[in-house]
Design an enzyme around this catalytic site. Structure first.
Site, short mmCIF file in Angstrom:
data_model
loop_
_atom_site.label_atom_id
_atom_site.label_comp_id
_atom_site.label_asym_id
_atom_site.label_seq_id
_atom_site.Cartn_x
_atom_site.Cartn_y
_atom_site.Cartn_z
N GLY A 1 -4.66 -5.22 6.71
CA GLY A 1 -6.41 -4.00 6.97
C GLY A 1 -6.87 -4.33 7.86
CB THR B 1 -0.94 0.52 1.18
OG1 THR B 1 -1.54 -0.71 1.01
CG2 THR B 1 -1.51 1.28 1.23
#
Length: 316
Positions: A236, A183
């Site tokens: 996440g 990310t």
């Protein structure tokens, strides 16, 4: 008080044995994107403009898990997510399930500025993108040979993962192993204390279609207020459970912790080991880059001349 900027390209099980042909392009991208942000801040661009600009550059680089380098769902498709937030106003915008928008972070900003909403997903986000005339491309633009191979290996092992070899739910008895694609995110503050944060991702390899991670969730993967701006990276589900972004700000607001104290506490105490990396800046121009993973692709610079580009502990 002075301007400051930090950016990341993912945190995780990054092996020190990573081949130079994979390592060097990532390091070069960190230097390049940091320079873009520094020049924009020096030119007087707003922190909101700066974080969007930097994240767009990271999305366009196939070596990171966002935009061009986004990993694939279990069905071999791309579902990108992004979020942007302004610290002074707490205005924010987020998107999920984007498959044709060249720069998801720019679409997130349009959601913030052009709609009464904060979060658009999937076909609604795609339709809004077409209405706004933002650049779209065929979904094949985002699919790289590396990510096809990542998906193949994940399917063969019947697991969801953030890299070639490390399953999300594997018990890390012997420590982490693997290769990381991450990310991306950027946080910035100007000389007046204005703050902004932006984060973008392709999610997890072999994730279920429709899965939503921490990146677009305000207070988890992305957060900014008048005290600090935060962008998180890693696994996440752990970052969502730890409300990582908001937790950093809350510790500063209610406990009086410094930015470094707050980020360090959140990374060490609020999320499991090997799951989380955080970059943050404060209104006074402090920078923090903390992680409980093997490494984090990271870079920062401040107005007083401090610069750091690193991946593992001790190599900055």
């Amino acid at each position: 008080m002075g301007w400051a900027i930090a950016l990341h390209g993912g945190a995780g099980d990054i092996p020190r044995s990573m081949p130079s042909n994979r390592l060097e392009p990532r390091k070069a991208a960190l230097h390049y994107c940091l320079q873009i942000g520094v020049e924009a801040l020096k030119a007087g661009r707003s922190p909101l403009d700066v974080v969007e600009l930097v994240v767009c550059a990271l999305e366009d680089n196939p070596n990171f898990n966002a935009g061009k380098g986004s990993v694939l769902t279990g069905k071999g498709t791309v579902e990108m997510e992004a979020c942007i937030m302004d610290g002074n106003t707490k205005s924010c915008g987020a998107v999920s399930g984007v498959s044709t928008v060249k720069n998801a972070i720019s679409l997130a900003r349009l959601v913030m500025e052009k709609t009464p909403h904060i979060y658009l997903g999937f076909e609604g986000a795609e339709e809004f993108a077409r209405e706004q005339g933002i650049e779209v491309v065929d979904s094949s633009h985002f699919i790289t040979l590396e990510n096809i191979e990542r998906l193949k290996q994940a399917k063969e092992a019947n697991r969801v993962q953030i890299d070639f070899t490390q399953p999300i739910h594997q018990e890390l008895k012997d420590g982490p192993k693997g290769d990381q694609i991450g990310t991306v995110g950027c946080v910035a503050v100007d000389g007046e204390g204005n703050l902004a944060a932006a984060t973008s991702t392709g999610g997890l390899v072999n994730k279920m279609v429709g899965r939503i991670g921490d990146t677009p969730i305000i207070g988890a993967g992305t957060y900014a207020n008048k005290l600090c701006a935060v962008s998180a990276t890693g696994k996440g589900e752990a970052i969502i459970r730890g409300t990582v972004g908001r937790e950093v700000a809350a510790l500063m607001e209610y406990k009086g912790l410094s930015l470094n104290e707050a980020t360090s506490y959140v990374v060490k105490e609020c999320t499991p080991k090997f799951t989380t990396g955080v970059i943050a800046v404060s209104a006074s121009g402090e920078v923090a880059m903390s992680y409980n993973t093997v490494g984090m692709f990271r870079a920062c610079a401040t107005e007083d001349g401090y610069t750091e580009v690193g991946i593992w502990a001790g190599d900055e």
